[in-house]
Design a protein around this motif. Structure first.
Motif, PDB file in Angstrom:
ATOM      1  N   GLY A  50       0.848  -1.232   0.002  1.00 35.35           N
ATOM      2  CA  GLY A  50       0.017  -0.006  -0.195  1.00 35.35           C
ATOM      3  C   GLY A  50       0.801   1.236  -0.136  1.00 35.35           C
ATOM      4  N   TYR A  97      -0.826   3.860   6.544  1.00 34.88           N
ATOM      5  CA  TYR A  97      -0.361   2.689   6.075  1.00 34.88           C
ATOM      6  C   TYR A  97       1.197   2.402   6.934  1.00 34.88           C
ATOM      7  N   THR A 139      -4.465   0.598  -3.648  1.00 36.58           N
ATOM      8  CA  THR A 139      -4.209   1.950  -3.197  1.00 36.58           C
ATOM      9  C   THR A 139      -4.169   2.976  -4.538  1.00 36.58           C
ATOM     10  N   LEU A 192      -3.089   8.977   3.057  1.00 34.50           N
ATOM     11  CA  LEU A 192      -3.293   7.417   2.881  1.00 34.50           C
ATOM     12  C   LEU A 192      -2.173   6.611   3.369  1.00 34.50           C
ATOM     13  N   GLY A 193      -1.132   6.848   2.536  1.00 33.33           N
ATOM     14  CA  GLY A 193       0.329   6.240   2.750  1.00 33.33           C
ATOM     15  C   GLY A 193       0.741   6.205   4.109  1.00 33.33           C
ATOM     16  N   ALA A 227      -2.804  -4.862  -2.713  1.00 35.22           N
ATOM     17  CA  ALA A 227      -2.618  -3.581  -1.913  1.00 35.22           C
ATOM     18  C   ALA A 227      -2.301  -2.373  -2.570  1.00 35.22           C
ATOM     19  N   GLY A 261       1.882   1.612  -3.469  1.00 34.29           N
ATOM     20  CA  GLY A 261       0.672   2.207  -4.350  1.00 34.29           C
ATOM     21  C   GLY A 261       0.210   3.654  -4.187  1.00 34.29           C
ATOM     22  N   GLN A 262       0.566   4.129  -3.200  1.00 42.29           N
ATOM     23  CA  GLN A 262       0.154   5.440  -3.139  1.00 42.29           C
ATOM     24  C   GLN A 262       0.740   6.501  -4.086  1.00 42.29           C
ATOM     25  N   ALA A 293      -7.699   3.901  -4.959  1.00 39.50           N
ATOM     26  CA  ALA A 293      -7.980   4.777  -3.887  1.00 39.50           C
ATOM     27  C   ALA A 293      -7.468   6.357  -3.921  1.00 39.50           C
ATOM     28  N   THR A 294      -6.100   6.421  -4.379  1.00 41.23           N
ATOM     29  CA  THR A 294      -5.422   7.670  -4.640  1.00 41.23           C
ATOM     30  C   THR A 294      -6.048   8.304  -5.871  1.00 41.23           C
TER      31      THR A 294
END
Length: 417
Positions: free
Chosen positions: A25, A177, A153, A173-174, A149, A28-29, A156-157
């Motif tokens: 995650g 995590y 993410t 969000l990151g 993840a 993934g940000q 989501a981002t």
């Protein structure tokens, strides 16, 4: 009491799966947002310049992977895992506050160091716990958690960026995590080095120096060296997908939401697919799954280069994810099959040194090709390299899973054990 096997270590194994999902995650940000930030906020011109953050990430992660294996043998797995999370703490904050592109590059160098420590250590710990029989399944679950993840993410981002802007919301969000991963690793994760020591009792003594492990894994041992080159090429094309696909999609007029969905589809199929391909390699064997996966990736990249539009690119992203799923956990399983437990953590580190060096090579190669000849020419170039890598596996690697091919594993793998 120290016991090998997934069932015997289910609670700790499941916790490590969750921890690796958080590791993914954090990566993934960036997948959707950073390629767009380069031009819109920092006015970075040229594909090579824009990909400096991928170069910094790949170089940092590749180098740290090597030391993660050595330190895990020397100091234990858990201290290395916790250290990796501590390095990650400033990364989202640097991305939120960055006044110029240099801050983004520095944040990605730190992110590479963090990912090298955390992801490498979760791999080593799961190999320790699983034992030899279910190593493919263990790696499939580990990599699936991480890349699902990444995909979730990225979606989501993309949503947060479309609704609230490219900064700061996606990176907050990151940050959450990182806080959760650090807490779980420090409080609940237990040391697994004793499991490797237990497995080593069933093998002949094999004491190799760090330099010997580096040479063995990189060049001398056919299966290990084949895995190392295939891993590097796999992440070379992942670096291309990370850095240039969003730019290609944006130049075609796709919306931020569409770009985020396409950026997520590839790691989503990759993540889900590993739930199947990891255990499949325990039954069918490693070599042919890796060869087919590399060739499928090459075909998917060619499809991206040859087509235009959301539907065609979605198919290509799904095929690229499937090909990567066939390769990613299986290569790690090969290293676990061949390397002696006494130096397996170091072999994993060397393999991941080569594999994640592919990010840096991919950033330089694809960026230069895109600047000189265009985005699609860069993708065609990487497709050709990926196909060649698959052929190297087909001709050089032997089958390493003993149940799939006991005679071949015994005759070709004894040098590694």
């Amino acid at each position: 009491m120290t016991v090998l096997g997934l069932r015997a270590n289910l609670a700790q194994f499941s916790l490590l799966v969750a921890v690796n999902a958080l590791v993914g995650g954090v990566l993934g940000q960036e997948r959707t947002v950073l390629p767009l930030l380069a031009g819109s906020e920092f006015h970075v011109t040229g594909h090579t310049a824009a990909l400096t953050y991928v170069l910094a990430f790949g170089a940092g992660k590749a180098a740290t992977n090597y030391f993660a294996g050595t330190w895990s043998d020397r100091f234990g797995r858990k201290p290395v895992l916790v250290a990796g999370w501590l390095v990650a703490v400033p990364v989202p904050l640097l991305l939120v506050w960055a006044p110029d592109w240099g801050w983004v590059v520095a944040a990605n160098a730190l992110l590479g160091v963090s990912q090298g420590l955390t992801w490498s250590t979760t791999v080593i710990m799961k190999i320790d716990l699983a034992g030899p029989a279910r190593r493919g399944l263990a790696m499939g679950l580990n990599e699936a958690a991480g890349y699902l993840a990444v995909a979730a993410t990225a979606v989501a981002t993309g949503y947060l960026a479309a609704r609230y802007g490219l900064r700061p919301a996606p990176f907050l969000l990151g940050l959450s995590y990182v806080a959760l991963g650090l807490g779980l690793s420090a409080v609940l994760v237990r040391e697994t080095r004793s499991h490797a020591h237990l497995e080593a009792r069933g093998h002949a003594e094999s004491a190799l120096t760090d330099r010997q492990v580096l040479a063995h894994t990189s060049f001398r041992e056919p299966a290990l060296s084949s895995a190392s080159q295939a891993g590097m090429v796999n992440n070379l094309n992942d670096g291309l997908a990370w850095g240039l696909f969003p730019v290609l999609f944006a130049t075609a007029g796709l919306s931020l939401g569409q770009i985020g969905a396409l950026a997520a589809l590839y790691p989503a199929v990759w993540g889900v697919g590993q739930l199947v391909t990891g255990p499949l390699s325990d039954h069918w064997g490693r070599k042919h799954l890796i060869t087919a996966g590399m060739l499928l990736q090459a075909g998917a990249l060619a499809l991206v280069a040859a087509t235009t539009g959301v539907a065609a690119w979605a198919w290509a992203a799904a095929l690229l994810g499937l090909g990567t799923a066939m390769v990613y956990p299986t290569l790690l399983a090969v290293v676990g099959d061949v390397a002696h437990p006494a130096w397996r953590a170091r072999a994993v580190g060397v393999y991941r040194l080569w594999r994640d060096g592919g990010f840096a090579v991919g950033a330089l190669l694809s960026g230069a090709a895109a600047d000189l000849y265009g985005l699609r020419a860069a993708i065609w170039t990487v497709a050709a390299i990926t196909a060649a890598s698959g052929l190297v596996v087909a001709f050089r690697m032997y089958e390493t899973h003993p149940r799939a091919n006991r005679l071949d594993a015994r005759s070709g793998g004894d040098a590694g054990r």
